[in-house]
Design an enzyme around this catalytic site. Structure first.
Site, PDB file in Angstrom:
ATOM      1  N   GLU A  34       1.221 -29.920 -29.963  1.00 35.76           N
ATOM      2  CA  GLU A  34       1.780 -30.178 -31.288  1.00 35.76           C
ATOM      3  C   GLU A  34       0.584 -30.464 -32.198  1.00 35.76           C
ATOM      4  O   GLU A  34      -0.256 -31.303 -31.873  1.00 35.76           O
ATOM      5  CB  GLU A  34       2.708 -31.400 -31.238  1.00 35.76           C
ATOM      6  CG  GLU A  34       3.398 -31.612 -32.560  1.00 35.76           C
ATOM      7  CD  GLU A  34       4.340 -32.807 -32.595  1.00 35.76           C
ATOM      8  OE1 GLU A  34       4.566 -33.447 -31.552  1.00 35.76           O
ATOM      9  OE2 GLU A  34       4.843 -33.082 -33.700  1.00 35.76           O
ATOM     10  N   ARG A 259       0.111 -36.555 -15.611  1.00 30.81           N
ATOM     11  CA  ARG A 259      -0.857 -36.512 -16.703  1.00 30.81           C
ATOM     12  C   ARG A 259      -2.135 -37.233 -16.294  1.00 30.81           C
ATOM     13  O   ARG A 259      -2.128 -38.081 -15.412  1.00 30.81           O
ATOM     14  CB  ARG A 259      -0.265 -37.083 -17.987  1.00 30.81           C
ATOM     15  CG  ARG A 259       0.053 -38.552 -17.933  1.00 30.81           C
ATOM     16  CD  ARG A 259       0.959 -38.985 -19.081  1.00 30.81           C
ATOM     17  NE  ARG A 259       0.318 -38.856 -20.375  1.00 30.81           N
ATOM     18  CZ  ARG A 259       0.792 -38.104 -21.366  1.00 30.81           C
ATOM     19  NH1 ARG A 259       1.894 -37.422 -21.227  1.00 30.81           N
ATOM     20  NH2 ARG A 259       0.157 -38.059 -22.512  1.00 30.81           N
ATOM     21  N   LYS A 269      -2.344 -39.221 -28.403  1.00 33.25           N
ATOM     22  CA  LYS A 269      -2.725 -38.826 -29.754  1.00 33.25           C
ATOM     23  C   LYS A 269      -2.313 -39.872 -30.782  1.00 33.25           C
ATOM     24  O   LYS A 269      -3.028 -40.133 -31.737  1.00 33.25           O
ATOM     25  CB  LYS A 269      -2.063 -37.484 -30.100  1.00 33.25           C
ATOM     26  CG  LYS A 269      -2.891 -36.293 -29.693  1.00 33.25           C
ATOM     27  CD  LYS A 269      -2.294 -35.019 -30.247  1.00 33.25           C
ATOM     28  CE  LYS A 269      -1.089 -34.618 -29.426  1.00 33.25           C
ATOM     29  NZ  LYS A 269      -0.516 -33.326 -29.819  1.00 33.25           N
TER      30      LYS A 269
END
Ligand code: ATP
Ligand code: MG
Length: 552
Positions: A34, A259, A269
């Site tokens: 994104e 992750r 982020k």
């Protein structure tokens, strides 16, 4: 590409089986960021998994911007992401934007309504939460669930036309309010947002939700293996539901992996953006940031990041990797390729009182003791030099073999010097040393007359170039927080130390991103932001030995 694929990679096994059984002839993967921030090293792991899988099985990889939320997205991020993926060494086969599929997504939503699989709901966000139930209790059916197909089609059309304000209505999938999986309890698939989108401008005022949009994006592109992180495992039934009920021709398979987390490292982020916005760091590419841009500016190489990701492998269970491992891989990569040179970070002047006043001689010093093929360089030596402050002690502790009054040391690549006197300034600090050198002891002369225990580095004070050195520690003191505290309460006050010192004059033509090993100090990179024509600024990439600890 020299980076090998991890041997124990369960995703690779799935792909291999799909090819062997003929389920897929050609695989397609995608990296779907994104564009709401810069990429971090966690993303690097995802990039490497996706690109290398496709590479290994002669498939293709799309870079797809998952830009379905106009509020947080920006073209600056799009640009940085493209740059970072390329820098890591990967080239996408196709560049796509999810926002280019908005028409298709809208059509599929209309299809769901026509099949009575979606309805417009007027519950407020709070009411919706209440109706959703909990892990133990089933949810309650929305009072709007029985709107007719015609009414739903009309309302959804009017939502699109902008007749309702943000939050007034949503479109929901009609699945099962009693499902043990909360994601399946009539999830919202469209919301109203009168926002300007970086790609589609004001064309849309309704936007699809991630869980609805993502499977459609994958299916439109013919993605065969949709690789994502573990937190989406519970969303997989919804992913499959959307693909089926929207009657997508191509059926992608979602596969989750753990992750990447690293000790003392912020890896989200949203949190990284907070560090930038609150000016804890200078920018997204601050060398303390675990962003790809930050690591690049610090001096990390793509090879070191790829090798690190290969080493940690692809697992199904979450864990945290020790930051020292990343340091290990950058040392391993830089060690054979970086020239050794001398820099004095905290200078103390030494006057060699028996050295002729106006004499300057050039000494030949090897660029890498362990690798003669890296050649030698000429280093100037004269009556005044700088040494490190910590290489002198007024009151030497036991086993201190460096300089103190009365002691002799070797100057790397030059002569033995003996300290005879120290000079203090008005405040009582040592400001200068007076030493004598022994001309017989010149490096390379084969002198065997006596031995000294300490070797220290130096730069010639007359010709030395001033330079700035930036030393770093982890930005975060502790990954765990007490109740009510956030990662911002854990900022390391010593994360950066800026020093003004000197480097060898022969480094004057160094360019941003040139890398050196400064004798005893570690690996440094010429900073591309603060370096000027007058002064080189160096970022310490990593010290020679493990440094991933914090001075408390
Ligand atoms: P963040 O949580 O840091 O905001 P994100 O998951 O929201 O990251 P996206 O832009 O949606 O960021 O992620 C793009 C891809 O990168 C996704 O497939 C995501 O699963 C993957 N990814 C994100 N963070 C990590 C990580 N720490 N380790 C591995 N893959 C990651
Ligand atoms: Mg996200």
């Amino acid at each position: 590409m020299e980076t090998k694929t991890s041997s124990s990679n369960f995703i690779r096994n799935i792909v291999m089986e799909d090819i062997e059984t003929g389920k897929h002839k050609k695989i397609i993967t995608r990296f779907p960021p994104e564009p709401n921030g810069y990429l971090h090293i966690g993303h690097a792991k995802s990039i490497i998994i996706n690109f290398q899988l496709a590479d290994e099985f002669s498939g293709t990889t799309n870079l797809r911007f998952d830009d379905t939320n106009p509020a947080k997205e920006d073209k600056e991020y799009v640009k940085s992401i493209e740059e970072d993926v390329k820098w890591l060494g990967f080239q996408w086969d196709n560049l796509f934007f999810a926002s280019n599929y908005f028409d298709e997504m809208y059509k599929r939503a209309v299809l769901l309504i026509k099949k009575s699989k979606a309805y417009v709901c007027d519950l407020t966000a709070d009411e919706m939460k209440e109706y959703r139930g909990t892990l133990r209790e089933p949810g309650k059916v929305s009072p709007y669930v029985n709107r007719t197909i015609e009414e739903n089609l009309d309302l959804f059309d009017r939502m699109r036309k902008g007749e309702f304000p943000d939050g007034a209505k949503v479109l929901r999938a009609r699945i099962d309010m009693t499902s043990p999986n909360i994601n399946m309890r009539d999830p919202v698939i469209y919301r109203i947002s009168h926002a300007i989108h970086h790609n589609t401008g004001d064309k849309w005022c309704i936007y699809p939700m991630y869980d609805y949009a993502h499977p459609i994006e994958d299916a439109i592109e013919g993605v065969t293996h949709s690789i994502c992180t573990l937190e989406f495992e519970d969303h997989r039934p919804l992913y499959d539901w959307v693909v089926n009920n929207c009657e997508m021709e191509s059926i992608p398979r979602q596969i989750e992996f753990a992750r990447l987390n690293i000790t003392n490292t912020v890896m989200s982020k949203r949190n990284l953006k907070q560090l930038v916005d609150e000016q804890v760091v200078d920018s997204w590419d601050d060398p303390r940031m675990p962003t790809i841009a930050g690591l690049r500016r610090r001096g990390y190489t793509p090879e070191s990041i790829r090798n690190f990701c290969r080493e940690i492998g692809v697992a199904k269970a979450n864990s945290k990797v020790d930051g020292q491992l990343l340091e290990h891989f950058i040392r391993e990569d830089l060690s054979p390729k970086t020239p050794r040179t001398m820099a004095v970070l905290r200078p103390l002047k030494v006057v060699i009182t028996n050295y002729p006043e106006s004499q300057v001689e050039m000494l030949q010093i090897e660029n890498n003791q362990d690798d003669p093929s890296m050649g030698t360089r000429q280093v100037s030596f004269s009556r005044e030099i700088y040494i490190e402050r910590e290489d002198f002690m007024e009151n030497p502790i036991k086993k201190y073999f460096r300089l103190f009054v009365g002691n002799e040391v070797r100057l790397k690549g030059a002569y033995f010097i003996k300290c005879n006197e120290m000079v203090k300034d008005a405040e009582g600090n040592v400001s200068e040393l007076h030493c004598t050198y022994d001309v017989e002891t010149k490096s390379g002369s084969g002198f065997t007359g006596r031995k000294v225990k300490g070797t220290i580095h130096w730069v010639d004070a007359i010709n030395a170039l001033p330079a700035e050195f930036r030393l770093y520690e982890p930005l975060i003191l502790d990954d765990e927080q007490e109740d009510g505290k956030t990662f911002l309460d854990q900022i390391n006050p010593n994360s950066i130390e800026i020093l003004q010192g000197f480097i060898e004059p022969n480094m004057k033509d160094s360019k941003p991103n040139d890398k050196f090993q400064f004798f005893r100090h570690g690996y440094f990179n010429v900073d591309n932001k603060y370096t000027t024509a007058e002064k080189l600024v160096f970022n310490r990439i990593v010290s020679l030995k493990s440094s991933f600890k914090i001075q408390k």
